[in-house]
Each structure stands twice: as C-alpha cells, then as structure tokens.
Design a protein around this motif. Structure first.
Motif, PDB file in Angstrom:
ATOM      1  N   VAL A   1       1.165   9.307  15.301  1.00  0.00           N
ATOM      2  CA  VAL A   1       0.094   9.787  14.418  1.00  0.00           C
ATOM      3  C   VAL A   1      -0.820   8.602  14.084  1.00  0.00           C
ATOM      4  CG1 VAL A   1       1.352  11.734  13.417  1.00  0.00           C
ATOM      5  CG2 VAL A   1       1.602   9.474  12.388  1.00  0.00           C
ATOM      6  N   ASP A   2      -2.135   8.870  13.958  1.00  0.00           N
ATOM      7  CA  ASP A   2      -3.063   7.775  13.618  1.00  0.00           C
ATOM      8  C   ASP A   2      -3.274   7.714  12.105  1.00  0.00           C
ATOM      9  OD1 ASP A   2      -4.871   9.770  12.955  1.00  0.00           O
ATOM     10  OD2 ASP A   2      -6.098   9.532  14.770  1.00  0.00           O
ATOM     11  N   ALA A   3      -4.112   6.780  11.665  1.00  0.00           N
ATOM     12  CA  ALA A   3      -4.289   6.557  10.224  1.00  0.00           C
ATOM     13  C   ALA A   3      -4.827   7.810   9.531  1.00  0.00           C
ATOM     14  CB  ALA A   3      -5.235   5.376   9.997  1.00  0.00           C
ATOM     15  N   ALA A   4      -5.732   8.531  10.192  1.00  0.00           N
ATOM     16  CA  ALA A   4      -6.294   9.741   9.567  1.00  0.00           C
ATOM     17  C   ALA A   4      -5.198  10.806   9.416  1.00  0.00           C
ATOM     18  CB  ALA A   4      -7.448  10.276  10.413  1.00  0.00           C
ATOM     19  N   GLU A   5      -4.317  10.864  10.409  1.00  0.00           N
ATOM     20  CA  GLU A   5      -3.226  11.853  10.316  1.00  0.00           C
ATOM     21  C   GLU A   5      -2.230  11.476   9.220  1.00  0.00           C
ATOM     22  OE1 GLU A   5      -2.466  11.689  14.670  1.00  0.00           O
ATOM     23  OE2 GLU A   5      -2.349  13.883  14.480  1.00  0.00           O
ATOM     24  N   ILE A   6      -1.984  10.177   9.059  1.00  0.00           N
ATOM     25  CA  ILE A   6      -1.083   9.733   7.978  1.00  0.00           C
ATOM     26  C   ILE A   6      -1.685  10.140   6.623  1.00  0.00           C
ATOM     27  CG2 ILE A   6      -0.161   7.683   6.782  1.00  0.00           C
ATOM     28  CD1 ILE A   6       0.235   6.410   9.569  1.00  0.00           C
ATOM     29  N   ALA A   7      -2.999   9.926   6.478  1.00  0.00           N
ATOM     30  CA  ALA A   7      -3.659  10.308   5.222  1.00  0.00           C
ATOM     31  C   ALA A   7      -3.567  11.822   5.007  1.00  0.00           C
ATOM     32  CB  ALA A   7      -5.117   9.857   5.246  1.00  0.00           C
TER      33      ALA A   7
ATOM     34  N   VAL B   1       6.815   3.981   9.841  1.00  0.00           N
ATOM     35  CA  VAL B   1       7.397   4.518   8.614  1.00  0.00           C
ATOM     36  C   VAL B   1       6.851   3.798   7.383  1.00  0.00           C
ATOM     37  CG1 VAL B   1       9.554   4.714   7.331  1.00  0.00           C
ATOM     38  CG2 VAL B   1       9.477   5.358   9.735  1.00  0.00           C
ATOM     39  N   GLU B   2       6.690   2.487   7.512  1.00  0.00           N
ATOM     40  CA  GLU B   2       6.215   1.741   6.343  1.00  0.00           C
ATOM     41  C   GLU B   2       4.795   2.173   5.966  1.00  0.00           C
ATOM     42  OE1 GLU B   2       8.532  -2.408   7.079  1.00  0.00           O
ATOM     43  OE2 GLU B   2       7.523  -1.394   8.724  1.00  0.00           O
ATOM     44  N   ALA B   3       3.941   2.427   6.968  1.00  0.00           N
ATOM     45  CA  ALA B   3       2.575   2.899   6.672  1.00  0.00           C
ATOM     46  C   ALA B   3       2.622   4.297   6.061  1.00  0.00           C
ATOM     47  CB  ALA B   3       1.735   2.906   7.952  1.00  0.00           C
ATOM     48  N   LEU B   4       3.516   5.133   6.564  1.00  0.00           N
ATOM     49  CA  LEU B   4       3.655   6.489   6.006  1.00  0.00           C
ATOM     50  C   LEU B   4       4.090   6.411   4.540  1.00  0.00           C
ATOM     51  CD1 LEU B   4       5.382   8.049   9.130  1.00  0.00           C
ATOM     52  CD2 LEU B   4       3.362   9.060   8.071  1.00  0.00           C
ATOM     53  N   LEU B   5       5.104   5.582   4.266  1.00  0.00           N
ATOM     54  CA  LEU B   5       5.586   5.439   2.884  1.00  0.00           C
ATOM     55  C   LEU B   5       4.486   4.866   1.990  1.00  0.00           C
ATOM     56  CD1 LEU B   5       9.209   4.041   3.506  1.00  0.00           C
ATOM     57  CD2 LEU B   5       8.669   6.253   2.464  1.00  0.00           C
ATOM     58  N   ALA B   6       3.764   3.855   2.507  1.00  0.00           N
ATOM     59  CA  ALA B   6       2.716   3.219   1.706  1.00  0.00           C
ATOM     60  C   ALA B   6       1.599   4.214   1.384  1.00  0.00           C
ATOM     61  CB  ALA B   6       2.154   2.005   2.440  1.00  0.00           C
ATOM     62  N   ALA B   7       1.386   5.185   2.292  1.00  0.00           N
ATOM     63  CA  ALA B   7       0.330   6.181   2.057  1.00  0.00           C
ATOM     64  C   ALA B   7       0.798   7.279   1.100  1.00  0.00           C
ATOM     65  CB  ALA B   7      -0.095   6.798   3.385  1.00  0.00           C
ATOM     66  N   GLY B   8       2.077   7.209   0.707  1.00  0.00           N
ATOM     67  CA  GLY B   8       2.575   8.213  -0.237  1.00  0.00           C
ATOM     68  C   GLY B   8       3.261   9.390   0.425  1.00  0.00           C
TER      69      GLY B   8
END
Ligand SMILES: [Zn+2]
Length: 452
Positions: A265-271, A297-304
């Motif tokens: 998933v890219d950054a927009a999808e994580i958001a 996973v860390e980016a996903l967690l950081a995005a909430g």
C-alpha cells in the motif's frame, strides 16, 4: 475458581507483573485480582488451582488465520516450485481449498484448534474457503470451535474465481451465519461472525456491491488487501484505482472491517486506511514464506491505523509470530532499531485485544482485571533476570518457547491442564487427519494438474 500462587501479568492499558497474586473467576469472568493472602482468606471455600509460581497471563489472540490449511503440511506441489505469490495461490491454495469436503473441513479446523489450545491462543479470527463445500461450512467449523471451548470469529471468503454460482453461495453462507450468530449467540458467547471476502484481485465490482448490500451495518468484512503487487495491478486495470480506494469506494472498509496484510500500500492508501478506521493485520511468517515483502507496519501505526498480529494459518503459537515480526523488519530495513518489542506488543496484545473486544462486546478481552473475560493461560517460565512490566515483551521475544504453556482456559473453562488438552482428543484428531490426508491430496493433485 481461585487461581493462586501465580505471578500475574495483567497486560491492559498499564501492564503490571504481580508475583504472589491470585485471580478469582466467576461466571466466565475475572471477579477479583489481589495478593494471595487476601484472596485465599476471603474465598477460603472456593475451588482452588495452585499455579505453582507460574506466570498467569491473558491468552494470546490471533487476528487472521486459516483453519482450512492443515492438509498443506508436507504436501508436494506438482512441477517446479511456484515462482511468486500468484503462482502459490493458483498451484497450492486454490486447488487445495477445492479438495476440501465436510469431513476434511472439520478435521482441518480441529487440528488448528488443538494447536491453539496447546499454545495458549484463546481467540482466533478464521478466514475459510472450501468452494466445493460452501453451504453449511461455517456451521461445521462452529461445531468444532464449540467442542474445543475456544473463542473464534468465522467467515467464508467470497470470490469470483470459481464462477458466479459459487460467489453467490459464499455470500449466502456469510449472511446465513451472521444471522445465525445474531439469533443464537448471546452477548458473551464464544462465537461471532464477520463477512469474508478473498481479495480485490478475485472480486468484480458487481460482487463487491452485492456483498456490501448483503451485509448488516454492524458486521464487518474480513479481506486480504495488497498482499502482493498483483492485487494492485489487477485493481488498477479493473477500476483505475488502487486496492484500498477501490475497496473504500465499494463500502468494504470501515471500523468493523479487517484488512489482512497491506504489504503493497502507498502513503495515500495508508492515510485512507486510517481514515476508514479499518483494522489491518500483519502476518510476518506468511509474508516471508511467500516472498511478498514486508508491510510498512511502523508507518501504518504512526498514521493511526490499528495494526494487529495474525498468523495466516502458520502454527497457532503467536509468540513465534512476535519473534518473526521483531526480526523481519530489522533485516528488511538493515536497521536493528526497527520494530522494537513495545511495537510488537502494541499489535499482538493491545490492538488484538481491542479487535477481539469489538467482536465480542461488553467485557474486555486480553487483560487480567476485575470484570474482564477469563481467557487465561499458565506459562512455565523461570525468568533469569528481573521481570518487569516494561521489559516483559523482551522476555517473550528472547525467552519464551512453544511448550511453556501448561494450562489454557476460555470463559473460565479449563481446556488444557498440566499440558493435557481436556476438551479435544489430540491423538484421535491427528489419526483422523492422517486417514483423510491421502484422499485430500489426491483430489488436490487432480485440481492442481488440471484433471479434476
Ligand atoms: Zn490469509
């Protein structure tokens, strides 16, 4: 029942490690937690279980698994080894799930349930497929779960890969089982339902809409999301959208839905995942085995995003999954600071408990506190260094092993005591599986080689 002479590990919002403590269990819940002397005096006539100084902890939770995969153990895939994940699906999983009938679905579930009891994993989110035995398949699994005494959330994976009739049968099976759970399972029961979908790459727009229309609002979907690049390529070709926006557009993602993997998933999808409130599950052993890469996973967690830990049908020993998560991100990023133990615990303990709590409602799950559900395990671990609330995840990562669980309890009922499973007959289940395996493998080979 009063469990005493234990070192209680509470988890919950603020973990505590409490030596010499006791837990009183009433009506499937924890009625009291306190020092041994205090509870032994106050409840002198209660049935007692002496923990012998072992750790008393909440049972582990698995946020994504596949009971149907037990017959894959030791199975030979005809021809050269599959070169990528799409080939693994086409040549292993899809012919294998077609080979399952009622008997093999039941035994496959029982094999996983025995494994889960022995490894202290007390709540399981299963994702089932058996395209030649769809109607009633969730009842067969539910019966196995009920026999085992475990807690589980079941669903059937709808897919267009075997044609329209089977996609419709999958929708019917989810709906029927969701309705059955609503009718029969009281709040605090051990079974619950989600609505299963395979993955964007085997689902048409029409089927996604039909599933959305069929789902009662308060239930959630359980679907594989961007496990491999092929899911994104397919989604872009079909809809011009990447997987997460495509699913969101069809109303599949929401605060009750579970998106397994989210590797590509890219950054927009994580958001967008964070915005929808969907749960994401991480399965590092499966990701490594399939060579699909490592979810950020860390980016996903950081995005909430609420990221949970599953096992994708590997062994039900969740501490092995902890270790895989802890190690995989370090080697993948060539950085030993990545994925620290507290982050693994956040997924495996706190987020998994919140996910399970959202499906079982009412009393909390996955912690030891007055009022929480009595899903508990005893662990025979003799710490060689101080054991504290703060360093506990690292004791699990570097000290815990399969086989340290000596007792497992769900809703206050003892399912294993002194390493003996009491609700299921392990030897008989394994014997039955070995008896069925040659037939399952023969049917698998016929589907895998195109000679059904
Ligand atoms: Zn899966």
């Amino acid at each position: 029942m009063l469990i005493h002479n234990a070192t209680v590990v509470t988890w919950g919002a603020a973990n505590a490690v409490l030596p010499g403590h006791a837990v009183l269990i009433k009506d499937g819940h924890i009625a009291a937690l306190g020092p041994d002397a205090q509870l032994l005096k106050a409840h002198a006539h209660e049935v007692k279980l002496d923990a012998g100084g072992q750790l008393l902890m909440p049972g582990s939770i698995c946020a994504h698994t596949h009971f149907y995969g037990a017959f894959s153990r030791g199975l030979a895939i005809p021809g050269p080894a599959p070169k990528d994940f799409p080939e693994i699906l086409r040549r292993l999983w899809w012919p294998l799930d077609k080979a399952l009938d009622e008997k093999s679905v039941r035994v496959s579930a029982l094999i996983h349930l025995v494994d889960a009891i022995k490894n202290g994993t007390t709540t399981l989110f299963d994702h089932h497929a058996s395209p030649n035995f769809i109607d009633g398949s969730l009842d067969v699994i539910a019966e196995a779960v009920a026999e085992s005494g475990m807690r589980a959330v079941l669903c059937y994976e709808v897919s267009d890969r075997d044609g329209e009739a089977k996609a419709k049968a999958g929708i019917r099976e989810n709906n029927r089982f969701i309705e059955r759970m609503r009718r029969e399972q009281p709040a605090g029961g051990r079974l619950a339902a989600a609505f299963g979908l395979h993955a964007s790459l085997t689902l048409s727009d029409e089927t996604l809409d039909a599933c959305r229309a069929a789902l009662p609002d308060e239930a959630g979907f359980h679907i594989h999301v961007a496990e491999h690049e092929s899911d994104q390529e397919d989604s872009l070709a079909k809809s011009g959208l990447r997987v997460v926006p495509r699913l969101a557009k069809h109303g599949i993602l929401g605060p009750h839905s579970i998106a397994a993997h989210a590797v590509h998933v890219d950054a927009a999808e994580i958001a967008l995942l964070a915005e929808t409130g969907a749960w994401v599950t991480h399965q590092p052993r499966s990701n490594m085995n399939n060579g699909v890469g490592a979810a950020d996973v860390e980016a996903l967690l950081a995005a909430g995003v609420r990221v949970c830990l599953g096992n994708d049908g590997f062994t039900q020993d969740m501490w092995s999954e902890w270790k895989a998560a802890y190690l995989m991100h370090k080697v993948w990023n060539r950085d030993p600071r990545r994925m620290n133990g507290a982050e693994v615990a956040r997924m495996a303990v706190h987020n998994n408990a919140a996910l399970a709590g959202s499906f079982f409602g009412g009393a909390p799950l996955g912690e030891i506190a007055a009022g929480a559900r009595a899903d508990l395990i005893l662990v025979d671990y003799h710490a060689p260094t101080p054991l504290t609330a703060g360093n506990f995840p690292w004791h699990i990562l570097f000290g815990f092993e399969e086989g340290m669980v000596t007792a497992t309890m769900v809703k206050g009922e003892v399912l294993m005591k002194d390493r003996q499973v009491v609700t299921l007959d392990e030897a008989e289940i394994a014997a039955k599986a070995r008896e069925l395996a040659p037939q399952v493998w023969e049917r698998y080979t016929r589907f895998a080689t195109g000679n059904p």
